[in-house]
Motif scaffolding. Structure first.
Motif, mmCIF file in Angstrom:
data_model
loop_
_atom_site.group_PDB
_atom_site.id
_atom_site.type_symbol
_atom_site.label_atom_id
_atom_site.label_comp_id
_atom_site.label_asym_id
_atom_site.label_seq_id
_atom_site.Cartn_x
_atom_site.Cartn_y
_atom_site.Cartn_z
ATOM 1 N N VAL A 1 0.852 -1.191 0.000
ATOM 2 C CA VAL A 1 0.000 0.000 0.000
ATOM 3 C C VAL A 1 0.887 1.241 0.000
ATOM 4 O O VAL A 1 1.762 1.392 0.852
ATOM 5 N N LYS B 1 -11.828 -9.806 -4.506
ATOM 6 C CA LYS B 1 -12.007 -8.659 -3.620
ATOM 7 C C LYS B 1 -10.662 -8.040 -3.315
ATOM 8 O O LYS B 1 -9.676 -8.742 -3.104
ATOM 9 N N LYS B 2 -10.633 -6.696 -3.295
ATOM 10 C CA LYS B 2 -9.410 -5.971 -2.932
ATOM 11 C C LYS B 2 -9.777 -4.887 -1.925
ATOM 12 O O LYS B 2 -10.674 -4.079 -2.167
ATOM 13 N N GLU B 3 -9.083 -4.888 -0.794
ATOM 14 C CA GLU B 3 -9.381 -3.946 0.275
ATOM 15 C C GLU B 3 -8.328 -2.861 0.337
ATOM 16 O O GLU B 3 -7.219 -3.004 -0.197
ATOM 17 N N ASP B 4 -8.674 -1.757 1.021
ATOM 18 C CA ASP B 4 -7.785 -0.600 1.081
ATOM 19 C C ASP B 4 -6.482 -0.900 1.816
ATOM 20 O O ASP B 4 -5.477 -0.219 1.602
ATOM 21 N N ASN B 5 -6.491 -1.898 2.696
ATOM 22 C CA ASN B 5 -5.278 -2.223 3.452
ATOM 23 C C ASN B 5 -4.337 -3.156 2.689
ATOM 24 O O ASN B 5 -3.347 -3.630 3.242
ATOM 25 N N GLY B 6 -4.652 -3.426 1.422
ATOM 26 C CA GLY B 6 -3.787 -4.264 0.599
ATOM 27 C C GLY B 6 -4.173 -5.725 0.579
ATOM 28 O O GLY B 6 -3.537 -6.530 -0.113
ATOM 29 N N LYS C 1 1.878 5.030 0.636
ATOM 30 C CA LYS C 1 1.521 6.100 1.558
ATOM 31 C C LYS C 1 2.037 7.456 1.048
ATOM 32 O O LYS C 1 2.007 8.443 1.776
#
Length: 487
Positions: free
Chosen positions: A436, A454-459, A438
């Motif tokens: 991810v 599925k892909k989440e914001d936390n990687g 920053k």
């Protein structure tokens, strides 16, 4: 008639100092336990179990009773039958220990006898030597017998102390009047009760169900048998924060942090008013229930017997929920295939030690987190050996400059080969970790080959597949990282 009278006397002696104790229920929190004991308004005093401080007692009466002239006297020695026997066995053990020590000293003295040639002749030496040998042998045998008796006394003392671990008790003096036939209960903390709470969770792969048993081994050593009581098992500590911390502004020029005072208060106790004691022939069978107050939840077991000194198994709930079974591969770590079940509970289960079973086979023991009500919960039940996972690193291009040396590029690519060696169709989720960024100048690009689920914001990125028996699936996972190059 004489036989009946003798039985009555034995019964009275067995209860001893606790003859007027009527325990109705227990409140067991995570950190403390309370006894709720019924008081007779016709009496002016009652015995309480253990050492109880005046400031720790509470009267539960729903405002229908008036209590006055309250005082507590602590006594350091109970005169009941069990306490008397404990003292008797302690004395027996002391006397027997002294006797063994004395005999051992005799053996030592006999063994140290020396013969001077000038003092005695050969005949006397033989006679004395034979006598000494027999005496030493006899005393060794005596020590053995005494040690067996001492071991027996210690075992019997241990059984008695398991039933009653303290000679201290308290006497509560009071004046009370109640209207409308209301009951008066005094609640106070106790340290004579220990518990070992745990869950038994069994998952059925065939029926696709999760069964959760909430159980406790409870042992009380008060010297008094609790009969037909209720036990409230709370899912939280007795002392909880009632108010949030006071809002205070944060000033950047303040160097020393302010000390925040926390406000605590005792949680509301649930008052248990049980029906009068019934005859043994009409005894109600043990039962359990789940209860929710405005802000809390607790489990209740009813009509329970807790015999003093005996580990009692108590069940507080036994529930079954529909479950979804699947396999999850932790590609970001060990790349093993873990058997997993997802379900929703209609109860709040607090964090607790848990024994895990799969189709009745013990899997292991784990300290699981809180199972929240009406929310998805995932449980892992070990590695599925029938799912073969092979992870190969295909490309590993470390930081290299490109585009006129203005950026650095990193590229990694793995190939997963997943094989279902079982006889059943399996739903499998591969979980990987995507770096991810920053910083706006750092770009992470997923190498597209296999579509993710599925892909989440936390990687966290997931790939769901379904494999039939003996079927194999290949999944490529990789990414490219680009960041500025600084010389």
């Amino acid at each position: 008639m004489k036989k009946i009278n003798s039985l009555l006397i034995v019964s009275l002696l067995s209860t001893g100092v606790y003859a007027n104790i009527d325990v109705k229920s227990l409140d067991i929190y995570k950190n403390r336990t309370f006894i709720n004991q019924k008081l007779n308004t016709n009496d002016s005093s009652v015995d309480l179990i253990g050492k109880v401080r005046f400031e720790d007692i509470r009267f539960l009466n729903n405002g229908e009773c008036k209590v006055s002239n309250v005082s507590i006297i602590s006594n350091n020695y109970s005169s009941d039958t069990i306490s008397s026997k404990i003292q008797e066995y302690k004395q027996k053990i002391a006397f027997k220990t002294n006797e063994i020590t004395s005999v051992k000293n005799v053996i030592q003295n006999l063994s140290s006898i020396k013969f001077e040639k000038d003092a005695v002749n050969l005949k006397n030496i033989k006679e004395v030597s034979t006598y000494t040998q027999k005496e030493v042998e006899a005393n060794y045998n005596l020590v053995y017998k005494l040690q067996l008796e001492l071991r027996k006394y210690n075992q019997e003392l241990n059984e008695l102390t398991n039933k009653k671990n303290s000679n201290v008790y308290s006497k509560l003096n009071y004046n009370a009047t109640c209207k409308n036939g209301s009951n008066l209960v005094v609640s106070y903390p106790t340290f004579n009760i220990s518990k070992n709470s745990f869950y038994e969770i069994n998952t059925s792969s065939k029926d696709k169900k999760v069964e959760i048993k909430n159980k406790s081994f409870i042992t009380q050593a008060s010297g008094y048998d609790f009969k037909n009581i209720n036990i409230n098992m709370y899912t939280y500590n007795y002392t909880n924060a009632v108010n949030p911390q006071i809002f205070r502004p944060q000033y950047l020029d303040i160097v020393s942090p302010r000390i925040m005072k926390k406000t605590y208060a005792q949680a509301d106790a649930v008052m248990e008013m049980s029906a009068p004691a019934m005859m043994k022939s009409s005894r109600v069978a043990p039962s359990f229930s789940y209860n929710e107050t405005t802000t809390k939840a607790f489990f209740k077991a009813s009509h329970i017997d807790l015999l003093s000194g005996i580990k009692n198994a108590v069940t507080f709930s036994n529930d079954s929920y529909k479950a979804k079974n699947e396999i999850e591969i932790d590609g970001y770590s060990s790349s093993n295939a873990f058997y997993k079940v997802d379900f929703k509970s209609d109860k709040l289960y607090s964090t607790q030690n848990t024994k895990l079973y799969l189709d009745g086979t013990f899997i292991g023991q784990s300290y699981i987190g809180e199972i929240k009500k009406d929310k998805k919960t995932s449980l892992y039940l070990g590695i599925d050996s029938f799912i073969d996972v092979k992870k190969d690193l295909i490309k590993d291009m470390k930081e290299k400059p490109f585009f006129s040396m203005s950026k650095l590029k990193t590229e990694k690519l793995w190939k997963y080969t997943i094989t279902n060696n079982s006889k059943e169709e399996k739903t499998i989720t591969l979980v990987e970790r995507l770096p991810v960024s920053k910083h706006e100048d750092i770009k992470v690009t997923l190498i597209p080959n296999t579509n993710y689920t599925k892909k989440e914001d936390n990687g966290k990125i997931s790939y769901d597949i379904t494999l039939k028996p003996s079927e194999e699936k290949i999944i490529d996972f990789g990414y490219i990282v680009e960041k500025p190059y600084k010389k």
